[in-house]
Design a protein around this motif. Structure first.
Motif, PDB file in Angstrom:
ATOM      1  N   UNK A  55      -1.511   4.463  -7.067  1.00 45.23           N
ATOM      2  CA  UNK A  55      -1.011   5.213  -5.913  1.00 45.23           C
ATOM      3  C   UNK A  55      -1.689   4.764  -4.622  1.00 45.23           C
ATOM      4  N   UNK A  56      -1.522   3.491  -4.267  1.00 46.27           N
ATOM      5  CA  UNK A  56      -2.229   3.004  -3.088  1.00 46.27           C
ATOM      6  C   UNK A  56      -1.684   3.634  -1.805  1.00 46.27           C
ATOM      7  N   UNK A  57      -2.593   4.042  -0.919  1.00 45.48           N
ATOM      8  CA  UNK A  57      -2.184   4.509   0.411  1.00 45.48           C
ATOM      9  C   UNK A  57      -2.926   3.683   1.454  1.00 45.48           C
ATOM     10  N   UNK A  58      -3.010   4.180   2.683  1.00 44.47           N
ATOM     11  CA  UNK A  58      -3.570   3.347   3.758  1.00 44.47           C
ATOM     12  C   UNK A  58      -5.021   2.959   3.508  1.00 44.47           C
ATOM     13  N   UNK A  59      -5.705   3.725   2.649  1.00 38.93           N
ATOM     14  CA  UNK A  59      -7.099   3.402   2.353  1.00 38.93           C
ATOM     15  C   UNK A  59      -7.244   2.123   1.540  1.00 38.93           C
ATOM     16  N   UNK A  60      -6.137   1.638   0.962  1.00 41.66           N
ATOM     17  CA  UNK A  60      -6.244   0.533   0.009  1.00 41.66           C
ATOM     18  C   UNK A  60      -6.578  -0.802   0.673  1.00 41.66           C
ATOM     19  N   UNK A  61      -5.913  -1.116   1.797  1.00 41.12           N
ATOM     20  CA  UNK A  61      -6.050  -2.493   2.294  1.00 41.12           C
ATOM     21  C   UNK A  61      -6.365  -2.563   3.778  1.00 41.12           C
ATOM     22  N   UNK A  62      -6.994  -3.662   4.155  1.00 39.53           N
ATOM     23  CA  UNK A  62      -7.495  -3.899   5.508  1.00 39.53           C
ATOM     24  C   UNK A  62      -6.355  -4.358   6.424  1.00 39.53           C
ATOM     25  N   UNK A  63      -5.841  -3.439   7.219  1.00 38.69           N
ATOM     26  CA  UNK A  63      -4.825  -3.743   8.234  1.00 38.69           C
ATOM     27  C   UNK A  63      -3.685  -4.619   7.707  1.00 38.69           C
ATOM     28  N   UNK A  64      -2.979  -4.063   6.696  1.00 46.28           N
ATOM     29  CA  UNK A  64      -1.788  -4.734   6.154  1.00 46.28           C
ATOM     30  C   UNK A  64      -0.616  -3.758   6.285  1.00 46.28           C
ATOM     31  N   UNK A  65       0.592  -4.305   6.319  1.00 50.47           N
ATOM     32  CA  UNK A  65       1.797  -3.479   6.334  1.00 50.47           C
ATOM     33  C   UNK A  65       2.249  -3.131   4.919  1.00 50.47           C
ATOM     34  N   UNK A  66       1.721  -3.893   3.958  1.00 47.36           N
ATOM     35  CA  UNK A  66       2.111  -3.723   2.569  1.00 47.36           C
ATOM     36  C   UNK A  66       0.916  -4.099   1.705  1.00 47.36           C
ATOM     37  N   UNK A  67       0.726  -3.398   0.591  1.00 47.20           N
ATOM     38  CA  UNK A  67      -0.393  -3.770  -0.280  1.00 47.20           C
ATOM     39  C   UNK A  67      -0.141  -5.169  -0.856  1.00 47.20           C
ATOM     40  N   UNK A  68      -1.225  -5.859  -1.170  1.00 45.22           N
ATOM     41  CA  UNK A  68      -1.117  -7.205  -1.748  1.00 45.22           C
ATOM     42  C   UNK A  68      -1.969  -7.254  -3.014  1.00 45.22           C
ATOM     43  N   UNK A  69      -1.594  -6.432  -4.001  1.00 44.86           N
ATOM     44  CA  UNK A  69      -2.330  -6.425  -5.265  1.00 44.86           C
ATOM     45  C   UNK A  69      -2.095  -7.729  -6.010  1.00 44.86           C
ATOM     46  N   UNK A  70      -3.106  -8.201  -6.766  1.00 44.57           N
ATOM     47  CA  UNK A  70      -2.960  -9.478  -7.482  1.00 44.57           C
ATOM     48  C   UNK A  70      -1.877  -9.445  -8.542  1.00 44.57           C
ATOM     49  N   UNK A  71      -1.726  -8.298  -9.177  1.00 43.27           N
ATOM     50  CA  UNK A  71      -0.687  -8.169 -10.200  1.00 43.27           C
ATOM     51  C   UNK A  71       0.498  -7.485  -9.549  1.00 43.27           C
ATOM     52  N   UNK A  72       1.604  -8.197  -9.541  1.00 47.03           N
ATOM     53  CA  UNK A  72       2.737  -7.768  -8.746  1.00 47.03           C
ATOM     54  C   UNK A  72       3.534  -6.660  -9.404  1.00 47.03           C
ATOM     55  N   UNK A  73       3.513  -6.633 -10.718  1.00 47.72           N
ATOM     56  CA  UNK A  73       4.310  -5.641 -11.414  1.00 47.72           C
ATOM     57  C   UNK A  73       4.612  -6.160 -12.792  1.00 47.72           C
ATOM     58  N   UNK A  74       5.389  -5.436 -13.541  1.00 50.77           N
ATOM     59  CA  UNK A  74       5.839  -5.939 -14.837  1.00 50.77           C
ATOM     60  C   UNK A  74       7.343  -5.761 -14.918  1.00 50.77           C
ATOM     61  N   UNK A  75       7.960  -6.574 -15.743  1.00 49.26           N
ATOM     62  CA  UNK A  75       9.421  -6.540 -15.928  1.00 49.26           C
ATOM     63  C   UNK A  75      10.137  -6.798 -14.600  1.00 49.26           C
ATOM     64  N   UNK A  76       9.528  -7.622 -13.763  1.00 51.91           N
ATOM     65  CA  UNK A  76      10.082  -7.998 -12.461  1.00 51.91           C
ATOM     66  C   UNK A  76      10.300  -6.798 -11.540  1.00 51.91           C
ATOM     67  N   UNK A  77       9.708  -5.657 -11.885  1.00 53.47           N
ATOM     68  CA  UNK A  77       9.748  -4.516 -10.975  1.00 53.47           C
ATOM     69  C   UNK A  77       8.510  -4.586 -10.102  1.00 53.47           C
ATOM     70  N   UNK A  78       8.676  -4.365  -8.834  1.00 56.23           N
ATOM     71  CA  UNK A  78       7.533  -4.414  -7.932  1.00 56.23           C
ATOM     72  C   UNK A  78       6.808  -3.071  -7.993  1.00 56.23           C
ATOM     73  N   UNK A  79       6.146  -2.853  -9.139  1.00 58.55           N
ATOM     74  CA  UNK A  79       5.533  -1.549  -9.379  1.00 58.55           C
ATOM     75  C   UNK A  79       4.310  -1.299  -8.516  1.00 58.55           C
ATOM     76  N   UNK A  80       3.541  -2.342  -8.346  1.00 55.75           N
ATOM     77  CA  UNK A  80       2.211  -2.125  -7.786  1.00 55.75           C
ATOM     78  C   UNK A  80       2.195  -2.090  -6.261  1.00 55.75           C
ATOM     79  N   UNK A  81       3.012  -2.900  -5.626  1.00 55.93           N
ATOM     80  CA  UNK A  81       2.880  -3.044  -4.177  1.00 55.93           C
ATOM     81  C   UNK A  81       3.867  -2.179  -3.409  1.00 55.93           C
ATOM     82  N   UNK A  82       3.417  -1.692  -2.278  1.00 58.32           N
ATOM     83  CA  UNK A  82       4.261  -0.800  -1.475  1.00 58.32           C
ATOM     84  C   UNK A  82       3.833  -0.848  -0.008  1.00 58.32           C
TER      85      UNK A  82
END
Ligand code: FAD
Length: 497
Positions: A55-82
């Motif tokens: 459940x990443x929110x603004x606290x997750x990343x340093x001045x980004x418009x979208x999270x950039x988690x290393x693992x993008x998701x599974x089953x081609x669903x973009x589960x992790x990033x938002x």
């Protein structure tokens, strides 16, 4: 305008910086720590300081418009990033053409976001990588000191064997064993006593609650709780968060720094001008190298050596993703703290078994392989953007991918399993286009002397991962800590006595 003079300034608050700050403070030297990230002490509206991975929110990343988690998701669903609002979040990914570098931002640097794996390198390899360092002194004195200070502990075997949360690691051990590969346990700074209590439901869940990468609310002994808290307790050390050093100039007897202070939302607060007698750079491989390179190329510190910017590597980092059989699930409960690694001595690979804490069964096994890729990148200064640019190509990562592929081909063959193509953004089973372990840029014994004193200048020091020439064969923070302890002991005795 002059905003003040302090005897010592430490730039950054990661491992090298924190060690230096504590030992300076203990020696009675008034010291100011300038950290561009936040002090992660105040809970958000949900009562927690850090957000979790799911459940990443603004606290997750340093001045980004979208999270950039290393693992993008599974089953081609973009589960992790938002999408997220721009904010001084705890994890940064600094993107260069063929390499994204993950770094921590905040008081505690990488210790806030990392997996806590606290591994001492193989001695023969350490001696090869840093031949001018007295290895006996390191292995007898400074590695044990770093382990004590960082509160390194090991998972009790009965807990590992019995916990649902490590089924994913036990499965990978079984699969590796069928291919003839052994495993080893990895010590950690996350308290396994706390983890056992999490599992029993006695305390709030952190590692067992998908927390890592964007910070841990409990359980992890990060630098803000250890070295930095002790440094402040000496009464001689002050930490200024949300203060980014942008310029270093020489004065008659020391250094003048330009510092930009911002709010957590990114609004400018002040530009400050500070001076010091002794300057310690602990801004990490990227940060310290950039400050030195900019100073050399703009003429602020023209006598810096040509070695500044050289000798960079991603510690041979490669991530890999495999698919498992339906009858061999990884488990939907997964501890976010890795504790086991597959060893491939022939290819010089250790593959750390990483969690996929998706909250559902994914049948994915994920690994962080650390290889001994001999290729090195370098930084140059780009005047147009005023930034250091990393020169590293996909081709340079190929030996690392080849070594990891050899190991995982064997594991797939022995188990009749396949790779996963849906996990990383590049849609490949291997990702070597990002790293967690940036090392080098101001290498010990080249850009500095054998104790981190920057060549060409007096009273100027590099204390962090920039000193290590690109590779250690294991996760780096214990080495960075131990090396910083060794160097500051010498500097205090000889330069500040
Ligand atoms: P850092 O810890 O990077 O600290 C540098 C600090 O300086 C940062 O806080 C930064 O914000 C600040 N800074 C930078 N530039 C400036 C500036 N101009 N002005 C002011 N402040 C500045 N290693 C392990 O050993 N085990 C692991 O399990 C592990 N897992 C990891 C997982 C992740 C997701 C990441 C990102 C890293 C991981 N690492 C791990 C790597 C480890 O965290 C780093 O090697 C380590 O933090 C580097 O220490 P350092 O002292 O060089 O600098």
């Amino acid at each position: 305008a002059d905003d003040g003079h302090v005897p010592a300034i430490v730039v950054g608050s990661g491992y090298g910086a924190a060690v230096s700050a504590l030992r300076l403070g203990e020696a009675g030297v008034r010291t100011l720590v300038l950290e561009m990230g936040q002090a992660w002490t105040t809970p958000g509206p949900d009562g927690r300081v850090h957000c979790d991975m799911l459940n990443p929110d603004r606290r997750s990343m340093w001045f980004k418009d979208r999270t950039e988690a290393p693992v993008n998701g599974v089953l081609f669903l973009d589960l992790a990033n938002r999408p997220i609002p721009r904010y001084a979040g705890v994890l940064d990914r600094v993107n260069f053409p063929d390499m994204g570098v993950y770094v921590g931002r905040g008081v505690g640097g990488g210790s806030l976001v990392n997996g806590g794996m606290a591994v001492v390198p193989d001695r023969a390899y350490f001696e090869q990588v840093l031949p001018n360092v007295d290895a006996a002194e390191m292995y007898e004195r400074y590695f044990p000191l770093a382990q004590r200070m960082l509160r390194v502990n090991s998972i009790p075997a009965p807990y590992f064997e019995g916990s649902d949360y490590y089924q994913y690691a036990r499965l990978s051990r079984t699969l590796a064993g069928r291919a003839g590969y052994g495993t080893r346990f990895l010590p950690n700074v996350y308290s396994f006593d706390y983890m056992a209590r999490e599992e029993r439901g006695e305390v709030p869940k952190s590692a067992l609650g998908t927390e890592v990468l964007y910070g841990n609310n409990h359980g992890k002994f990060s630098l803000d709780k250890g070295y930095l808290a002790q440094a402040v307790a000496t009464g001689n050390v002050t930490i200024a968060p949300l203060h980014r050093v942008t310029r270093v100039q020489a004065t008659a007897s020391g250094y003048a720094l330009t510092v930009r202070q911002i709010t957590a939302e990114g609004a400018p607060v002040a530009e400050k001008h500070l001076t010091c007698d002794h300057l310690f750079l602990g801004a990490g491989s990227l940060g310290s190298t950039e400050l030195l390179l900019r100073a050399r190329e703009t003429g602020d510190l023209p006598d810096l050596s040509d070695e500044v910017g050289e000798g960079w590597g991603p510690n041979g980092n490669v991530m890999a993703a495999r698919n498992n059989h339906l009858l061999e699930p990884t488990g939907f409960k997964q501890s976010a703290i890795p504790v086991l690694a597959i060893e491939d001595p022939a290819r010089d690979v250790i593959a750390e078994i990483a969690p996929v804490p998706a909250g559902i069964e994914t049948y994915v096994s994920l690994y962080l392989a650390i290889t001994k890729n001999p290729n090195r990148g370098r930084f140059t200064y780009d005047a147009a953007t005023d930034r250091a640019v990393l020169h590293w190509t996909a081709a340079q990562a190929e030996p690392a991918v080849a070594a990891a592929r050899g190991l995982f081909d064997d594991i797939n063959d022995a188990n009749n399993t396949t790779y996963r193509y849906d996990v990383f953004a590049n849609r490949q089973p291997f990702a070597a286009d990002f790293c967690y372990h940036p090392l080098g840029g101001a290498v010990l014994g080249r850009a500095t002397d054998d104790h981190g004193r920057v060549r060409g200048y007096r009273r100027l020091y590099v204390t962090d991962g920039a000193l290590v020439p690109g590779s250690l064969g294991v996760n780096p923070f214990v080495t960075i800590t131990a090396l910083a302890e060794r160097n500051i002991a010498r500097v205090l005795a000889e330069d500040l006595a």
